[in-house]
Design a protein around this motif. Structure first.
Motif, PDB file in Angstrom:
ATOM      1  N   UNK A   1       0.854  -1.188   0.000  1.00  0.00           N
ATOM      2  CA  UNK A   1       0.000   0.000   0.000  1.00  0.00           C
ATOM      3  C   UNK A   1       0.889   1.237   0.000  1.00  0.00           C
ATOM      4  N   UNK A   2       0.744   2.111  -1.010  1.00  0.00           N
ATOM      5  CA  UNK A   2       1.588   3.319  -1.052  1.00  0.00           C
ATOM      6  C   UNK A   2       1.232   4.323   0.045  1.00  0.00           C
ATOM      7  N   UNK A   3      -0.004   4.237   0.585  1.00  0.00           N
ATOM      8  CA  UNK A   3      -0.418   5.192   1.615  1.00  0.00           C
ATOM      9  C   UNK A   3       0.193   4.883   2.980  1.00  0.00           C
ATOM     10  N   UNK A   4       0.115   3.610   3.415  1.00  0.00           N
ATOM     11  CA  UNK A   4       0.602   3.265   4.761  1.00  0.00           C
ATOM     12  C   UNK A   4       1.850   2.390   4.737  1.00  0.00           C
ATOM     13  N   UNK A   5       2.229   1.878   3.558  1.00  0.00           N
ATOM     14  CA  UNK A   5       3.413   1.031   3.455  1.00  0.00           C
ATOM     15  C   UNK A   5       3.168  -0.424   3.848  1.00  0.00           C
ATOM     16  N   UNK A   6       1.926  -0.770   4.156  1.00  0.00           N
ATOM     17  CA  UNK A   6       1.598  -2.138   4.548  1.00  0.00           C
ATOM     18  C   UNK A   6       1.791  -3.126   3.408  1.00  0.00           C
ATOM     19  N   UNK A   7       2.277  -4.307   3.742  1.00  0.00           N
ATOM     20  CA  UNK A   7       2.483  -5.366   2.751  1.00  0.00           C
ATOM     21  C   UNK A   7       1.567  -6.526   3.089  1.00  0.00           C
ATOM     22  N   UNK A   8       0.971  -7.147   2.054  1.00  0.00           N
ATOM     23  CA  UNK A   8       0.095  -8.283   2.256  1.00  0.00           C
ATOM     24  C   UNK A   8       0.047  -9.130   0.996  1.00  0.00           C
ATOM     25  N   UNK A   9      -0.483 -10.334   1.134  1.00  0.00           N
ATOM     26  CA  UNK A   9      -0.545 -11.297   0.037  1.00  0.00           C
ATOM     27  C   UNK A   9      -1.996 -11.600  -0.290  1.00  0.00           C
TER      28      UNK A   9
END
Length: 163
Positions: free
Chosen positions: A31-39
Motif C-alpha cells: 500500500x503506497x499510503x501506509x506502506x503495509x504489505x500483504x498477500x
C-alpha cells in the motif's frame, strides 16, 4: 484491492507467481499510503455455483465454508495442508466443470467423503458421522466395516494383553 491496514483502494502488485499446484496466482502487494504489505490469492472460477440444501433452500457455494468443514474433520491430524488444498481444489473444479449451476448438498458431502477417505481415515469417519447424522455408537459399525473390508479383511482382534 483494498488495503487491510488502512482501507486505501490504491494498492500495488509487487510480485505475482502461480502457486505450487498452479490452481491460483499468489500476489504480493504493498500500500503506497501506509506502506503495509500483504498477500492475495486469485483463483479461476468457471461458474457461479448454488448449493441446494436438503430443506430446499438455496445458498451460494462457499469454498471457504467447505475448507472449514474439512479442517474440522482433520483437527489434530497430521495431514499436509497442501494435500488438503489440492483435494479441495479438485473437488471445486469437479463441481464447476460438471455443467450444473445448482449442486445438491448431498453431492458435495459425498465428494468430500471420497476425497477424505484416501487422505485420512479418521477424518473420513469424523466427517461421515456428522454428514450422515450418526446418533449412536452402533451407527459407526457399517462405516468401519466398510473401511476394514477395503484394507483386506477385518481388523485384528485385541488380545487380553492389549487391553
Amino acid at each position: 484491492m483494498r488495503c487491510p491496514y488502512c482501507g486505501s483502494l490504491d494498492t500495488q502488485v509487487k510480485d505475482s507467481r502461480p502457486t505450487d499446484d498452479s490452481s491460483s496466482i499468489r500476489r504480493r502487494r504493498v500500500c503506497p499510503d501506509c506502506g503495509g504489505r500483504f498477500t492475495t490469492f486469485e483463483r479461476v472460477q468457471l461458474r457461479e455455483l448454488t448449493v441446494v440444501k436438503k430443506s430446499g433452500k438455496r445458498a451460494p457455494f462457499d469454498r471457504d465454508k467447505l475448507m472449514r468443514s474439512v479442517q474440522v474433520a482433520l483437527r489434530k491430524r497430521l495431514v499436509d495442508p497442501e494435500r488438503v488444498d489440492r483435494m479441495i481444489n479438485g473437488l471445486v473444479r469437479q463441481l464447476e466443470s460438471s455443467g450444473e449451476a445448482e449442486v445438491p448438498s448431498e453431492k458435495i458431502g459425498e465428494l468430500v467423503m471420497q476425497g477424505l477417505k484416501p487422505l485420512d481415515e479418521v477424518a473420513y469417519v469424523r466427517f461421515a458421522s456428522v454428514y450422515r447424522n450418526f446418533r449412536e455408537a452402533r451407527d459407526f459399525g457399517p462405516l468401519l466395516d466398510e473401511l476394514s473390508s477395503e484394507e483386506g479383511g477385518p481388523p485384528p482382534e485385541k488380545s487380553k494383553q492389549d487391553v
